[in-house]
Motif scaffolding. Structure first.
Motif, PDB file in Angstrom:
ATOM      1  N   CYS A 103      -8.980  -9.246  -6.882  1.00  0.00           N
ATOM      2  CA  CYS A 103      -7.766 -10.196  -6.933  1.00  0.00           C
ATOM      3  C   CYS A 103      -6.509  -8.950  -6.109  1.00  0.00           C
ATOM      4  N   ASP A 104      -7.174  -7.582  -6.446  1.00  0.00           N
ATOM      5  CA  ASP A 104      -5.960  -6.159  -5.491  1.00  0.00           C
ATOM      6  C   ASP A 104      -6.078  -6.652  -4.211  1.00  0.00           C
ATOM      7  N   ASN A 105      -5.088  -6.772  -3.431  1.00  0.00           N
ATOM      8  CA  ASN A 105      -5.281  -6.953  -2.167  1.00  0.00           C
ATOM      9  C   ASN A 105      -4.770  -5.512  -1.624  1.00  0.00           C
ATOM     10  N   ILE A 106      -4.935  -4.118  -2.253  1.00  0.00           N
ATOM     11  CA  ILE A 106      -5.073  -2.377  -1.791  1.00  0.00           C
ATOM     12  C   ILE A 106      -6.602  -2.679  -1.319  1.00  0.00           C
ATOM     13  N   GLN A 107      -7.103  -2.538  -2.310  1.00  0.00           N
ATOM     14  CA  GLN A 107      -8.854  -2.870  -2.939  1.00  0.00           C
ATOM     15  C   GLN A 107      -9.289  -3.400  -1.170  1.00  0.00           C
ATOM     16  N   ALA A 108      -8.566  -4.614  -1.456  1.00  0.00           N
ATOM     17  CA  ALA A 108      -9.718  -5.341  -0.769  1.00  0.00           C
ATOM     18  C   ALA A 108      -9.357  -5.457   0.123  1.00  0.00           C
ATOM     19  N   PHE A 110       0.866  -1.029  -0.261  1.00  0.00           N
ATOM     20  CA  PHE A 110       0.299  -0.028   0.005  1.00  0.00           C
ATOM     21  C   PHE A 110       0.634   1.220  -0.123  1.00  0.00           C
ATOM     22  N   LEU A 111       1.693   1.147   1.435  1.00  0.00           N
ATOM     23  CA  LEU A 111       2.882   2.615   0.881  1.00  0.00           C
ATOM     24  C   LEU A 111       3.503   2.108  -0.477  1.00  0.00           C
ATOM     25  N   VAL A 112       3.904   1.043  -1.040  1.00  0.00           N
ATOM     26  CA  VAL A 112       4.694   1.869  -2.275  1.00  0.00           C
ATOM     27  C   VAL A 112       4.399   2.411  -3.436  1.00  0.00           C
ATOM     28  N   ARG A 113       2.320   1.515  -3.817  1.00  0.00           N
ATOM     29  CA  ARG A 113       1.431   1.904  -4.675  1.00  0.00           C
ATOM     30  C   ARG A 113       0.770   3.673  -4.426  1.00  0.00           C
ATOM     31  N   ALA A 114       1.328   3.794  -3.194  1.00  0.00           N
ATOM     32  CA  ALA A 114       0.559   5.553  -2.320  1.00  0.00           C
ATOM     33  C   ALA A 114       2.557   6.528  -3.044  1.00  0.00           C
ATOM     34  N   LEU A 148     -11.457  -3.773   3.381  1.00  0.00           N
ATOM     35  CA  LEU A 148     -12.338  -5.008   4.523  1.00  0.00           C
ATOM     36  C   LEU A 148     -12.066  -3.893   5.781  1.00  0.00           C
ATOM     37  N   GLU A 149     -11.008  -3.375   5.789  1.00  0.00           N
ATOM     38  CA  GLU A 149     -10.167  -2.323   7.174  1.00  0.00           C
ATOM     39  C   GLU A 149     -11.081  -1.468   7.349  1.00  0.00           C
ATOM     40  N   HIS A 150     -12.098  -0.890   6.245  1.00  0.00           N
ATOM     41  CA  HIS A 150     -12.637   0.511   6.437  1.00  0.00           C
ATOM     42  C   HIS A 150     -13.965  -0.377   7.838  1.00  0.00           C
ATOM     43  N   ILE A 151     -14.381  -1.376   7.899  1.00  0.00           N
ATOM     44  CA  ILE A 151     -15.511  -1.165   8.774  1.00  0.00           C
ATOM     45  C   ILE A 151     -14.758  -0.801  10.018  1.00  0.00           C
ATOM     46  N   LYS A 152     -13.365  -1.423  10.972  1.00  0.00           N
ATOM     47  CA  LYS A 152     -13.276  -0.988  12.119  1.00  0.00           C
ATOM     48  C   LYS A 152     -13.064   0.249  12.129  1.00  0.00           C
ATOM     49  N   LEU A 153     -12.949   1.054  11.145  1.00  0.00           N
ATOM     50  CA  LEU A 153     -13.220   3.071  11.590  1.00  0.00           C
ATOM     51  C   LEU A 153     -14.751   3.136  12.321  1.00  0.00           C
ATOM     52  N   PRO A 154     -14.793   4.586  12.712  1.00  0.00           N
ATOM     53  CA  PRO A 154     -16.300   4.648  13.366  1.00  0.00           C
ATOM     54  C   PRO A 154     -17.147   4.630  11.739  1.00  0.00           C
TER      55      PRO A 154
END
Length: 371
Positions: A318-323, A76-80, A327-333
């Motif tokens: 297949c793209d792990n950054i999109q996935a 993710f860091l490299v893509r950004a 996925l992880e946005h659901i742990k945000l408020p």
């Protein structure tokens, strides 16, 4: 009802400081250098470069260090970071047949011209923990490798010569760039290969494994797997010809699959193809298997409904950054959304309880009337 969150910015700053402390770990232990990560965790570095779509070992090592070893976070860091880089031009197509191979194996021809080069591989290790490494001693010196031929021909060339392997079209239009244009369906093979090249290794591996188990009728041979350095050349308008500007390490895999033929094509072999940055064998082989599975339509084969045959399913997931992001946005408020859901559930429960009470009252009244 909505409840305002206070102290969020300060909490986030504290979380960042705690993250930096957790990343560093015990300060009495020497800190990892980027050179150590780059040279001793090369397969992790190569995966970050491949799925991050950026060939820079030092940057990949830095991302791994910053991400505490979480490779998807490092990708993710490299893509950004990649999105901030200017693009000055593009290279001419790489000639993998000119690769200076460090590893080259074929499961189809034992005595392949150019020879089999095992190179650095886990294939023949016993998978036993080597506790000698805990002593942090020097690694044994590797034997001197024999000089390699200037050109190592592809195995596919020999099948091509007999007309036993389906020929690949050459030239054509410049393929779309997945990093600049959104994915659209139906996707041509060039676009599918781009997506698979930076797809998550685990996801691609699972799909490839599913095809071997019958979900896609994919029973390949590894025609050739090669790893090595390839020159990168770019056209210089002022000069009028291409010049070498560097070299990159690549892993290339071509699989050979049976094909019964069709009304227009004789029985022959077809291929699956995988190409990744760095030394990423598992990814390249998996990519080749999934590539072949998604070619069912152009080869006139039956759609057996296998996940690996469904290009929209494969390429959309297949793209792990999109996935990871989804996925992880659901742990945000999600306080407002949840309060709405909570109030809805409470209202439904009240209505259900009222209906049940009404039904009980009516039943009791009917019972008393019957008596």
């Amino acid at each position: 009802m909505y409840v305002a969150v206070k102290g969020g910015e300060r909490a986030i700053d504290n979380a960042h400081a705690w993250l930096a402390e957790a990343r560093r770990g015990d300060v009495s232990v020497p800190e990892l250098s980027l050179a150590q990560i780059r040279e001793q965790m090369t397969l992790a570095v190569n995966r970050v470069m491949a799925e991050g779509s950026l060939h820079d070992p030092d940057l990949a090592a830095l991302a791994i260090k910053q991400a505490r070893g979480d490779l998807i976070e490092a990708i993710f860091l490299v893509r950004a970071y990649r999105t901030t880089l200017p693009r000055f031009g593009h290279s001419v197509p790489l000639e993998t047949s000119e690769m200076a191979v460090s590893r080259r194996v074929s499961a189809t021809f034992k005595d392949a011209p150019g020879g089999q080069v095992l190179g650095p591989t886990f294939d023949y290790t016993h998978r036993l923990i080597d506790f000698a490494l805990a002593a942090e001693g020097e690694a044994p010196e590797a034997p001197t490798a024999p000089p390699l031929a200037e050109r190592t021909p592809h195995i596919a060339e020999f099948l091509d010569a007999e007309g036993l392997l389906q020929s690949e079209p050459e030239g054509g239009e410049t393929p779309s760039d997945l990093t600049r244009q959104p994915l659209a369906f139906p996707a041509d093979r060039a676009l599918r290969l781009q997506a698979l090249a930076r797809a998550d290794e685990g996801f691609t591996l699972s799909l490839a494994y599913s095809t071997q188990r019958g979900y896609g009728r994919n029973h390949p041979f590894v025609g050739e797997l090669r790893v090595g350095m390839v020159a990168v050349e770019a056209e210089i308008p002022e000069l009028g010809f291409a010049v070498e500007i560097g070299e990159v390490e690549l892993t290339e895999c071509e699989t050979v699959n049976q094909f019964a033929g069709s009304r227009t094509e004789p029985p022959q072999f077809t291929r699956g193809y995988g190409l990744t940055l760095g030394h990423c064998e598992r990814k390249a082989i998996s990519m080749a298997l999934v590539d072949r599975a998604m070619r069912w339509k152009e080869l006139g084969e039956d759609d057996v409904g296998a996940p690996a045959q469904d290009e929209e399913f494969v390429l959309s997931h297949c793209d792990n950054i999109q996935a990871t992001g989804f996925l992880e946005h659901i742990k945000l408020p999600h306080y407002v959304d949840f309060q709405a859901e909570l109030e809805l559930i409470r209202q439904l429960r009240r209505e259900a309880e009222a209906a049940q009470a009404q039904a009980r009252a009516e039943a009791q009244a009917a019972k008393e009337a019957a008596q």
